[in-house]
Design a protein around this motif. Structure first.
Motif, PDB file in Angstrom:
ATOM      1  N   ASN A   1       1.004  -1.510   0.304  1.00 24.26           N
ATOM      2  CA  ASN A   1      -0.030   0.057   0.545  1.00 24.26           C
ATOM      3  C   ASN A   1       0.938   1.111   0.352  1.00 24.26           C
ATOM      4  O   ASN A   1       1.551   1.776   0.647  1.00 24.26           O
ATOM      5  CB  ASN A   1      -0.999  -0.162   0.821  1.00 24.26           C
ATOM      6  CG  ASN A   1      -1.955  -1.203   0.976  1.00 24.26           C
ATOM      7  OD1 ASN A   1      -2.633  -1.345   0.550  1.00 24.26           O
ATOM      8  ND2 ASN A   1      -1.950  -1.787   2.530  1.00 24.26           N
ATOM      9  N   TYR A   2       0.657   1.990  -0.994  1.00 20.74           N
ATOM     10  CA  TYR A   2       1.766   3.302  -0.515  1.00 20.74           C
ATOM     11  C   TYR A   2       0.896   4.303  -0.391  1.00 20.74           C
ATOM     12  O   TYR A   2      -0.126   5.169  -0.117  1.00 20.74           O
ATOM     13  CB  TYR A   2       1.264   3.789  -2.272  1.00 20.74           C
ATOM     14  CG  TYR A   2       2.624   4.616  -2.622  1.00 20.74           C
ATOM     15  CD1 TYR A   2       3.459   4.843  -2.656  1.00 20.74           C
ATOM     16  CD2 TYR A   2       1.919   6.178  -2.968  1.00 20.74           C
ATOM     17  CE1 TYR A   2       4.398   5.747  -2.330  1.00 20.74           C
ATOM     18  CE2 TYR A   2       3.059   7.176  -3.138  1.00 20.74           C
ATOM     19  CZ  TYR A   2       3.785   7.234  -3.106  1.00 20.74           C
ATOM     20  OH  TYR A   2       5.068   8.747  -3.270  1.00 20.74           O
ATOM     21  N   GLN A   3       1.557   4.836   0.631  1.00 25.98           N
ATOM     22  CA  GLN A   3       1.868   6.092   1.373  1.00 25.98           C
ATOM     23  C   GLN A   3       2.313   7.227   1.153  1.00 25.98           C
ATOM     24  O   GLN A   3       3.072   7.299   1.319  1.00 25.98           O
ATOM     25  CB  GLN A   3       1.716   5.808   2.923  1.00 25.98           C
ATOM     26  CG  GLN A   3       1.690   4.858   3.340  1.00 25.98           C
ATOM     27  CD  GLN A   3       0.115   4.114   4.061  1.00 25.98           C
ATOM     28  OE1 GLN A   3      -0.823   5.435   4.259  1.00 25.98           O
ATOM     29  NE2 GLN A   3      -0.740   3.482   3.231  1.00 25.98           N
ATOM     30  N   PRO A   4       1.084   8.547  -0.159  1.00 26.70           N
ATOM     31  CA  PRO A   4       1.789   9.242   0.004  1.00 26.70           C
ATOM     32  C   PRO A   4       2.520  10.349   0.693  1.00 26.70           C
ATOM     33  O   PRO A   4       3.212  11.289  -0.004  1.00 26.70           O
ATOM     34  CB  PRO A   4       0.508   9.746  -1.090  1.00 26.70           C
ATOM     35  CG  PRO A   4      -0.328   9.393  -0.915  1.00 26.70           C
ATOM     36  CD  PRO A   4       0.196   7.869   0.187  1.00 26.70           C
ATOM     37  N   ARG A   8       6.348   6.592   0.976  1.00 29.71           N
ATOM     38  CA  ARG A   8       6.652   4.124   0.882  1.00 29.71           C
ATOM     39  C   ARG A   8       5.629   4.107   1.174  1.00 29.71           C
ATOM     40  O   ARG A   8       5.016   3.536   0.807  1.00 29.71           O
ATOM     41  CB  ARG A   8       6.933   4.527   2.610  1.00 29.71           C
ATOM     42  CG  ARG A   8       8.462   5.540   2.980  1.00 29.71           C
ATOM     43  CD  ARG A   8      10.095   4.563   2.561  1.00 29.71           C
ATOM     44  NE  ARG A   8      10.647   5.353   3.045  1.00 29.71           N
ATOM     45  CZ  ARG A   8      11.682   6.218   2.597  1.00 29.71           C
ATOM     46  NH1 ARG A   8      11.693   5.563   0.630  1.00 29.71           N
ATOM     47  NH2 ARG A   8      12.479   6.060   2.788  1.00 29.71           N
ATOM     48  N   ILE A   9       5.847   2.408  -0.195  1.00 27.36           N
ATOM     49  CA  ILE A   9       5.186   1.602   0.213  1.00 27.36           C
ATOM     50  C   ILE A   9       5.002   0.355   2.133  1.00 27.36           C
ATOM     51  O   ILE A   9       6.076   0.292   2.245  1.00 27.36           O
ATOM     52  CB  ILE A   9       4.956   0.323  -0.939  1.00 27.36           C
ATOM     53  CG1 ILE A   9       5.145   1.329  -2.325  1.00 27.36           C
ATOM     54  CG2 ILE A   9       4.552  -0.670  -0.256  1.00 27.36           C
ATOM     55  CD1 ILE A   9       5.640   0.605  -3.422  1.00 27.36           C
ATOM     56  N   ILE A  10       3.684   0.377   2.076  1.00 27.82           N
ATOM     57  CA  ILE A  10       3.892  -0.030   4.059  1.00 27.82           C
ATOM     58  C   ILE A  10       3.416  -1.405   3.080  1.00 27.82           C
ATOM     59  O   ILE A  10       2.153  -1.466   2.537  1.00 27.82           O
ATOM     60  CB  ILE A  10       2.925   0.945   4.562  1.00 27.82           C
ATOM     61  CG1 ILE A  10       3.271   2.010   4.431  1.00 27.82           C
ATOM     62  CG2 ILE A  10       2.940  -0.477   5.397  1.00 27.82           C
ATOM     63  CD1 ILE A  10       4.806   2.117   4.690  1.00 27.82           C
ATOM     64  N   PRO A  11       4.032  -2.609   3.196  1.00 24.14           N
ATOM     65  CA  PRO A  11       3.918  -4.194   3.196  1.00 24.14           C
ATOM     66  C   PRO A  11       2.467  -4.289   4.245  1.00 24.14           C
ATOM     67  O   PRO A  11       2.939  -3.777   5.142  1.00 24.14           O
ATOM     68  CB  PRO A  11       4.447  -5.044   3.306  1.00 24.14           C
ATOM     69  CG  PRO A  11       6.029  -4.119   3.437  1.00 24.14           C
ATOM     70  CD  PRO A  11       5.432  -2.893   3.982  1.00 24.14           C
ATOM     71  N   GLU A  12       1.162  -4.839   3.514  1.00 17.40           N
ATOM     72  CA  GLU A  12       0.129  -5.712   4.711  1.00 17.40           C
ATOM     73  C   GLU A  12       0.441  -6.677   5.461  1.00 17.40           C
ATOM     74  O   GLU A  12       0.112  -7.181   6.619  1.00 17.40           O
ATOM     75  CB  GLU A  12      -1.459  -6.159   3.395  1.00 17.40           C
ATOM     76  CG  GLU A  12      -2.079  -4.593   3.199  1.00 17.40           C
ATOM     77  CD  GLU A  12      -3.056  -5.477   2.169  1.00 17.40           C
ATOM     78  OE1 GLU A  12      -3.562  -6.461   2.262  1.00 17.40           O
ATOM     79  OE2 GLU A  12      -2.972  -4.175   1.364  1.00 17.40           O
ATOM     80  N   ARG A  13       1.169  -7.734   4.952  1.00 19.38           N
ATOM     81  CA  ARG A  13       1.860  -9.326   4.422  1.00 19.38           C
ATOM     82  C   ARG A  13       2.995  -9.390   5.079  1.00 19.38           C
ATOM     83  O   ARG A  13       3.722  -8.924   3.334  1.00 19.38           O
ATOM     84  CB  ARG A  13       0.889  -9.989   4.652  1.00 19.38           C
ATOM     85  CG  ARG A  13       1.373 -11.839   5.047  1.00 19.38           C
ATOM     86  CD  ARG A  13      -0.277 -13.003   4.766  1.00 19.38           C
ATOM     87  NE  ARG A  13      -0.474 -12.138   2.859  1.00 19.38           N
ATOM     88  CZ  ARG A  13      -0.199 -13.457   2.306  1.00 19.38           C
ATOM     89  NH1 ARG A  13       1.201 -14.458   2.550  1.00 19.38           N
ATOM     90  NH2 ARG A  13      -0.386 -13.305   0.717  1.00 19.38           N
ATOM     91  N   LEU A  14       4.263  -9.191   5.944  1.00 21.90           N
ATOM     92  CA  LEU A  14       5.635  -9.724   5.253  1.00 21.90           C
ATOM     93  C   LEU A  14       5.678 -11.706   5.100  1.00 21.90           C
ATOM     94  O   LEU A  14       4.625 -11.887   5.532  1.00 21.90           O
ATOM     95  CB  LEU A  14       6.063  -9.160   6.887  1.00 21.90           C
ATOM     96  CG  LEU A  14       6.696  -8.088   6.867  1.00 21.90           C
ATOM     97  CD1 LEU A  14       7.568  -7.592   8.093  1.00 21.90           C
ATOM     98  CD2 LEU A  14       6.769  -7.697   6.300  1.00 21.90           C
TER      99      LEU A  14
END
Length: 189
Positions: A1-4, A8-14
């Motif tokens: 999920n890109y956080q403008p 950054r892109i924040i992964p939902e699941r590692l």
């Protein structure tokens, strides 16, 4: 999920954090940026950005058309890589695979995704030889076929059959499906 706001892109699941199992350590992403892939660049860019943001791996991010643009040193902002890419005219997949082969340090720990429509502008025979060379070295090699912005599949069907005949997975995948595939590959190691 890109956080403008964070850029950054924040992964939902590692994925890939299991300590007791040996896991893949190196991802190589080859992204076709030729003119025929223009409509697929959004999907390819999203997939590449997600994979590049995974901290558990060394990730090489390589754009290609008839030339090579190794963007690995710019992975701290993968979204800008997508928007700075220059769509070209022709395609030399064989050359890109050969370049990727030179980046492999430990074949057994390497997973390569070539995101392309397989419309080879160079030698199809050389492209197939390069795919086979990587596979025979032990690199887990996959070919992800072009999907346009509407989710419609667009690729060279004859070339895809030839790649599959080398026992190399060759398929279409949305970004979500791609992440599931990677998780599956990682969990098998």
């Amino acid at each position: 999920n890109y956080q403008p706001e964070l850029k950054r892109i924040i992964p939902e699941r590692l994925v890939g954090n299991k300590r007791k199992r040996r896991s893949l350590k190196h991802l190589i992403l080859l992204v076709d940026q030729s003119g025929s892939m223009a409509e697929s660049m959004v999907f390819a860019g999203i997939i590449g950005s997600i994979l590049a943001s995974l901290p558990s791996f060394k990730t090489d991010f390589i754009l290609f058309d008839t030339s090579i643009a190794d963007m690995t040193d710019q992975l701290d902002d993968p979204v800008s890589i997508l928007f700075s890419s220059q769509l070209g005219g022709g395609t030399d997949i064989a050359q890109a695979l050969k370049y990727a082969d030179g980046r492999v340090r430990n074949s057994a720990d390497t997973l390569l995704f070539c995101i392309t429509d397989l419309e080879e502008g160079g030698s199809e025979g050389e492209m197939l030889r390069q795919f086979l060379r990587l596979k025979e070295k032990g690199v887990k090699t996959h070919c992800i076929l072009g999907i346009d912005d509407g989710g419609k599949v667009r690729y060279d069907h004859d070339a895809a059959k030839k790649v599959r005949s080398l026992d190399i997975p060759c398929f279409t995948a949305t970004p979500n499906e791609m992440i599931e595939l990677i998780a599956k590959e990682i969990n098998q190691n």
